[in-house]
Motif scaffolding. Structure first.
Motif, mmCIF file in Angstrom:
data_model
loop_
_atom_site.group_PDB
_atom_site.id
_atom_site.type_symbol
_atom_site.label_atom_id
_atom_site.label_comp_id
_atom_site.label_asym_id
_atom_site.label_seq_id
_atom_site.Cartn_x
_atom_site.Cartn_y
_atom_site.Cartn_z
ATOM 1 N N ASN A 270 0.896 4.052 -2.987
ATOM 2 C CA ASN A 270 0.693 5.478 -2.683
ATOM 3 C C ASN A 270 1.868 6.318 -3.182
ATOM 4 O OD1 ASN A 270 -1.767 4.992 -1.491
ATOM 5 N ND2 ASN A 270 -0.905 4.815 0.562
ATOM 6 N N LEU A 271 3.085 5.807 -3.017
ATOM 7 C CA LEU A 271 4.261 6.515 -3.493
ATOM 8 C C LEU A 271 4.231 6.677 -5.003
ATOM 9 C CD1 LEU A 271 7.116 7.695 -2.912
ATOM 10 C CD2 LEU A 271 7.974 5.389 -3.313
ATOM 11 N N LEU A 272 3.905 5.605 -5.717
ATOM 12 C CA LEU A 272 3.835 5.673 -7.174
ATOM 13 C C LEU A 272 2.753 6.638 -7.639
ATOM 14 C CD1 LEU A 272 4.392 1.940 -8.163
ATOM 15 C CD2 LEU A 272 5.946 3.852 -8.509
ATOM 16 N N ASN A 273 1.608 6.653 -6.952
ATOM 17 C CA ASN A 273 0.552 7.593 -7.317
ATOM 18 C C ASN A 273 0.996 9.035 -7.087
ATOM 19 O OD1 ASN A 273 -1.398 5.811 -8.246
ATOM 20 N ND2 ASN A 273 -2.162 5.418 -6.199
ATOM 21 N N ASP A 274 1.688 9.295 -5.991
ATOM 22 C CA ASP A 274 2.160 10.646 -5.716
ATOM 23 C C ASP A 274 3.200 11.096 -6.740
ATOM 24 O OD1 ASP A 274 0.482 10.759 -3.559
ATOM 25 O OD2 ASP A 274 2.036 10.285 -2.078
ATOM 26 N N VAL A 275 4.127 10.199 -7.085
ATOM 27 C CA VAL A 275 5.143 10.527 -8.086
ATOM 28 C C VAL A 275 4.492 10.801 -9.431
ATOM 29 C CG1 VAL A 275 7.064 9.553 -9.412
ATOM 30 C CG2 VAL A 275 7.022 9.329 -6.944
ATOM 31 N N SER A 276 3.501 10.004 -9.787
ATOM 32 C CA SER A 276 2.826 10.201 -11.063
ATOM 33 C C SER A 276 2.077 11.516 -11.097
ATOM 34 C CB SER A 276 1.910 9.006 -11.315
ATOM 35 O OG SER A 276 0.639 9.362 -11.648
ATOM 36 N N THR B 145 0.831 -1.201 0.000
ATOM 37 C CA THR B 145 0.000 0.000 0.000
ATOM 38 C C THR B 145 0.870 1.259 0.000
ATOM 39 O OG1 THR B 145 -0.184 -0.118 2.404
ATOM 40 C CG2 THR B 145 -1.971 -1.087 1.113
ATOM 41 N N GLY B 146 1.979 1.228 0.724
ATOM 42 C CA GLY B 146 2.889 2.374 0.713
ATOM 43 C C GLY B 146 3.518 2.602 -0.652
ATOM 44 N N THR B 147 3.901 1.505 -1.319
ATOM 45 C CA THR B 147 4.494 1.621 -2.650
ATOM 46 C C THR B 147 3.486 2.148 -3.650
ATOM 47 O OG1 THR B 147 5.951 -0.230 -2.111
ATOM 48 C CG2 THR B 147 5.751 0.369 -4.423
ATOM 49 N N THR C 143 -1.309 1.138 -11.105
ATOM 50 C CA THR C 143 -1.589 1.148 -9.673
ATOM 51 C C THR C 143 -3.083 1.174 -9.381
ATOM 52 O OG1 THR C 143 -1.368 3.558 -9.605
ATOM 53 C CG2 THR C 143 0.581 2.236 -9.030
#
Length: 106
Positions: free
Chosen positions: A38-44, A34-36, A102
């Motif tokens: 969320n991180l990928l969504n934020d970076v995108s 879930t953290g990964t 994601t």
């Protein structure tokens, strides 16, 4: 030979489809996944806003440099402008792919 490979591929695909709900159900609920995601969504999301701004700044700089140079260097600046535009399109497509991939984890 090709028939054996095809049969093995079908068997692997079927086993993944049958056992995916049981094997991967607990993996999607872990903190790391879930953290990964969320991180990928934020970076995108950041890439969607930053890439066009950086591209516009670079194109402006390249146009200024192109106007100050001679004909041979102007061709090089034209290729740099095209490269910047293509890279911006690539970043936007990559950001969309990250969001799409994601989205399946939700």
């Amino acid at each position: 030979m090709i028939k054996k490979i095809r049969k093995m591929g079908i068997m692997i695909f079927a086993s993944i489809m049958l056992f995916s709900n049981y094997c991967f159900a607990a993996v999607g609920d872990t903190v790391i996944v879930t953290g990964t995601v969320n991180l990928l969504n934020d970076v995108s999301n950041v890439l969607l806003y930053v890439a066009p701004i950086v591209t516009a700044v670079l194109i402006g700089i390249f146009w200024l440099r192109k106007s100050a140079d001679d004909e041979m260097d102007a061709k090089r600046w034209n290729t740099r402008i095209k490269t910047a535009i293509i890279c911006c399109i690539g970043v936007m497509v990559a950001s969309g792919l990250i969001t799409t991939i994601t989205g399946y984890y939700r």
